[in-house]
Design an enzyme around this catalytic site. Structure first.
Site, short mmCIF file in Angstrom:
data_model
loop_
_atom_site.label_atom_id
_atom_site.label_comp_id
_atom_site.label_asym_id
_atom_site.label_seq_id
_atom_site.Cartn_x
_atom_site.Cartn_y
_atom_site.Cartn_z
CG ASP A 208 -1.85 1.16 1.30
OD1 ASP A 208 -2.87 1.11 0.60
OD2 ASP A 208 -1.55 2.13 2.03
CG ASN A 216 -3.26 11.61 -7.16
OD1 ASN A 216 -2.52 11.91 -8.08
ND2 ASN A 216 -4.19 10.70 -7.27
CG ASP A 225 -1.98 8.75 -13.53
OD1 ASP A 225 -2.58 8.37 -12.50
OD2 ASP A 225 -2.54 9.25 -14.51
CG ASP A 252 -3.11 3.79 -2.34
OD1 ASP A 252 -4.01 2.95 -2.14
OD2 ASP A 252 -2.83 4.67 -1.51
#
Length: 321
Positions: A208, A216, A225, A252
């Site tokens: 994770d 982000n 990305d 994620d």
């Protein structure tokens, strides 16, 4: 007495206008094309060879020892060798699986007499594999004795390749190129069954990205990305190609299935992945938490995943302290 109409016609027992003989009676005025071809244009052997020559399929016959007797023009084109080169060679040399495949086919033919749409791979003279659909039957003489086999192979390589690409698209994550969550559940169930059946080890890693949402929001989706793709690259570089499998399970979250590896080796793989992730420029904000679990005798798939998750969250808490 005067002559009857039949007698005046000069024919015995037939009305005027009827044929003299039974042969003449049955002879049609115009021969059909098929009759013309078969009776007046070519012999039966030549006719069959013309049919075979016009087919793009590979048509082969063998004797009872598996030696090629007939090799059609379609077979010549498919395999890249002439009929003269092929005649007398063993049919098993054309199969990608060799003698084992030849024996499977013969067992089926002697049991059922024929087979249809049997899919397998052949190999041409350049070593290229060709996917084919095979229909085959036993050849018998007039007494009913088996004297060989007849096989007709249709090239289905394009169809198989298209199916493969469609399959890959359905199980692949578009962004990272890793397998997706759907395929993860298929593979983990399959690998657990195989480990049980073969009494082998199996380990699972769950991963994770910490603070990914924050990155982000701060750096934008393009950078987010890129982080996901670089994480996927780390996983691919850290596992055994063609043996282990890495997955993006959504957002994620990632997973790695490690067939044949116990917990100790899985921990080493985890450490290698963590070290690679820690060297990235974004690692100051986005970390990678990993949990490893090895399959136990009493495990189910859900219990194995839960235990790996538990170890991952323990790792995550330790990073925060």
């Amino acid at each position: 007495m005067g002559l009857s109409p039949l007698e005046r016609s000069g024919k015995r027992g037939y009305p005027a206008g009827m044929p003299d003989t039974l042969t003449e009676q049955r002879q049609p005025r115009y021969a059909t094309p098929f009759v013309y071809l078969s009776q007046e244009f070519i012999q039966a052997k030549e006719y069959l060879e013309a049919i075979f020559a016009s087919s793009s399929d590979a048509i082969c016959t063998t004797d009872m020892k598996g030696r090629i007797i007939y090799f059609s023009p379609g077979a010549e084109r498919m395999f890249g060798k002439s009929a003269r080169e092929a005649q007398g060679t063993l049919i098993e040399t054309l199969y990608a699986a060799g003698r084992d495949e030849a024996r499977r086919i013969m067992r089926h033919l002697f049991k059922s007499g024929s087979m249809t749409d049997h899919e397998l791979e052949l190999v041409n003279v350049q070593g290229r594999r060709i996917s084919i659909s095979l229909s085959a039957s036993l050849l018998r003489d007039r007494r009913g004795r088996v004297i060989g086999t007849l096989g007709i192979a249709k090239d289905i390589s394009r169809r198989v390749e298209l199916e493969k690409k469609l399959r890959e698209l359905s199980i692949t994550d578009n962004l990272t190129g890793l397998f997706n969550q759907r395929h993860f559940h298929e593979r983990i169930h399959s690998e657990v069954r195989r480990a049980r059946r073969q009494n082998q080890k199996l380990s699972l890693l769950v991963l994770d990205l910490d603070h990914f949402k924050k990155a982000n929001d701060l750096w934008g989706h393009v950078e987010g990305d890129r982080i996901l793709r670089e994480t996927a690259d780390i996983l691919r570089a850290s596992v055994r190609q063609g043996v282990d499998e890495a997955f993006r399970c959504g957002g994620d979250e990632f997973a790695v299935v490690l067939p044949g590896l116990g917990e100790r080796v899985a921990e080493k793989v985890s450490a290698r992945i963590a070290a690679a992730a820690a060297s990235k420029p974004y690692a100051g904000l986005v970390g990678l938490s990993i949990g490893a679990a090895a399959l136990k005798p009493a495990d189910t798939v859900p219990s194995l995943i839960r235990r790996a998750d538990k170890h991952m969250y323990r790792f995550k808490r330790a990073r925060k302290t």
